[in-house]
Write an enzyme that holds these catalytic residues in place. Structure first.
Site, PDB file in Angstrom:
ATOM      1  N   ASP A 103      11.765 -22.315  52.653  1.00 17.35           N
ATOM      2  CA  ASP A 103      10.383 -22.605  52.274  1.00 17.35           C
ATOM      3  C   ASP A 103       9.400 -21.603  52.859  1.00 17.35           C
ATOM      4  O   ASP A 103       8.382 -21.282  52.241  1.00 17.35           O
ATOM      5  CB  ASP A 103      10.012 -24.013  52.709  1.00 17.35           C
ATOM      6  CG  ASP A 103      10.563 -25.084  51.774  1.00 17.35           C
ATOM      7  OD1 ASP A 103      11.092 -24.710  50.706  1.00 17.35           O
ATOM      8  OD2 ASP A 103      10.461 -26.277  52.105  1.00 17.35           O
ATOM      9  N   ARG A 150       5.407 -17.295  51.636  1.00 16.59           N
ATOM     10  CA  ARG A 150       4.953 -15.899  51.667  1.00 16.59           C
ATOM     11  C   ARG A 150       4.912 -15.320  50.266  1.00 16.59           C
ATOM     12  O   ARG A 150       3.998 -14.576  49.903  1.00 16.59           O
ATOM     13  CB  ARG A 150       5.872 -15.067  52.565  1.00 16.59           C
ATOM     14  CG  ARG A 150       5.692 -15.348  54.052  1.00 16.59           C
ATOM     15  CD  ARG A 150       6.406 -14.326  54.907  1.00 16.59           C
ATOM     16  NE  ARG A 150       7.850 -14.451  54.811  1.00 16.59           N
ATOM     17  CZ  ARG A 150       8.581 -15.249  55.568  1.00 16.59           C
ATOM     18  NH1 ARG A 150       7.997 -16.025  56.472  1.00 16.59           N
ATOM     19  NH2 ARG A 150       9.890 -15.296  55.431  1.00 16.59           N
TER      20      ARG A 150
END
Length: 307
Positions: free
Chosen positions: A78, A83
């Site tokens: 995750d 990002r």
């Protein structure tokens, strides 16, 4: 810089050997299908090299690297997907994650389904869902100090372990509660299964239009999580006579907060688009990701009639 008719931005955390092997396999298959590959890290480019006749192009992460891409494909957990969402959101490009980490609640597929996932990408066999974000503004009086956003949550936390954060929570301009705590999380439904969940917040289905407020270790009689309208304005104020704090959005963007500053959270104007491969309700994903028992207590413990 010009790109081919179909291109995928590949986001990888290349530290793990399993991730490196997965990146090479993905690059080779996409190249074989005539799909161009972009990366934002030269280390990843060197990792995947040239696959077939399709080059792997390094793009600048600061200059809208997802513009014109069909998809942002994420190999990791995750954190890597969050990002990647930073890169995809300005371009409105969907994000598809393959979990090579732990729980990977935001990711769509697990590592054992990597080959099938890539084949579906090649065929364009995925659907797109928009996820609500939050817009976050930091003010000092009438001065705007910073503005950012989050897909999961914005957390206001004490900046020193030995100190207490003295915070005032307001909703729609009206005070709700003030207390000492470790922090206050303002979360989207997507983020309800992440940090907010571990802090004691409820799980909220992603299609529910709401915002969450979750105090963390509050020293107060009334410090329950709140679920408020998407239209609400949430304000977390750091006591002017208290200690500094820190604002963190999605675990990625950090802003130091002086005493007296305010953090304002509203529903975001720009969503994040997630690509989905499999049909099925969120309930099934919840049960799968958290390995929840779905049999009754008697079914799980019945050993038969001892007589």
């Amino acid at each position: 810089m010009s790109f081919g008719p179909r291109e995928v931005l590949l986001v990888v955390h290349p530290d793990r050997e399993s991730t490196q092997d997965a990146a090479r396999a993905v690059a080779a298959r996409l190249a074989g299908a005539g799909i161009g590959l972009r990366v934002v890290d030269d280390e990843v480019r060197q990792l995947v090299g040239r696959a077939g006749d399709t080059p792997c192009v390094v793009v600048d992460p600061e200059h809208r690297p997802a513009d014109g891409a069909e998809l942002v494909l994420v190999l990791g957990g995750d954190g890597t997907l969050l990002r990647a969402a930073e890169l995809a959101r300005p371009a409105g490009v969907p994000v598809l994650g393959v979990n090579l980490g732990r729980v990977g609640f935001l990711t769509e597929a697990d590592s054992h389904a990597l080959a099938d996932t890539v084949e579906r990408v090649v065929r364009g066999a995925y659907r797109i869902e928009e996820r609500m974000t939050i817009d976050v503004t930091v003010t000092r009086g009438d001065e705007v100090v910073a503005a950012t956003w989050a897909l999961n949550e914005a957390s206001v936390e004490k900046s020193s372990r030995e100190r207490i954060l003295d915070a005032l929570i307001e909703v729609d301009g009206r005070p709700v509660s003030a207390f000492g705590c470790d922090g206050v999380l303002c979360s989207t439904p997507t983020g309800s299964t992440a940090y907010a969940f571990s802090a004691g917040g409820p799980v909220v289905w992603p299609d529910v239009e709401a915002l969450l407020v979750v105090p963390s270790n509050a020293h107060a009689m009334f410090s329950r999580p709140l679920v408020v309208s998407r239209e609400s304005i949430i304000t977390v104020s750091v006591d002017p006579d208290g200690f500094p704090a820190v604002l963190t959005c999605d675990g990625l963007r950090h802003i130091e907060l002086d005493a007296g500053m305010q953090v304002r959270v509203v529903a975001g104007t720009v969503p994040v688009r997630l690509a989905h491969l499999w049909d099925g309700p969120f309930t099934d994903r919840l049960v799968h990701k958290f390995s929840l028992p779905v049999k009754s207590w008697r079914e799980r413990h019945d050993r038969g009639d001892p007589s």
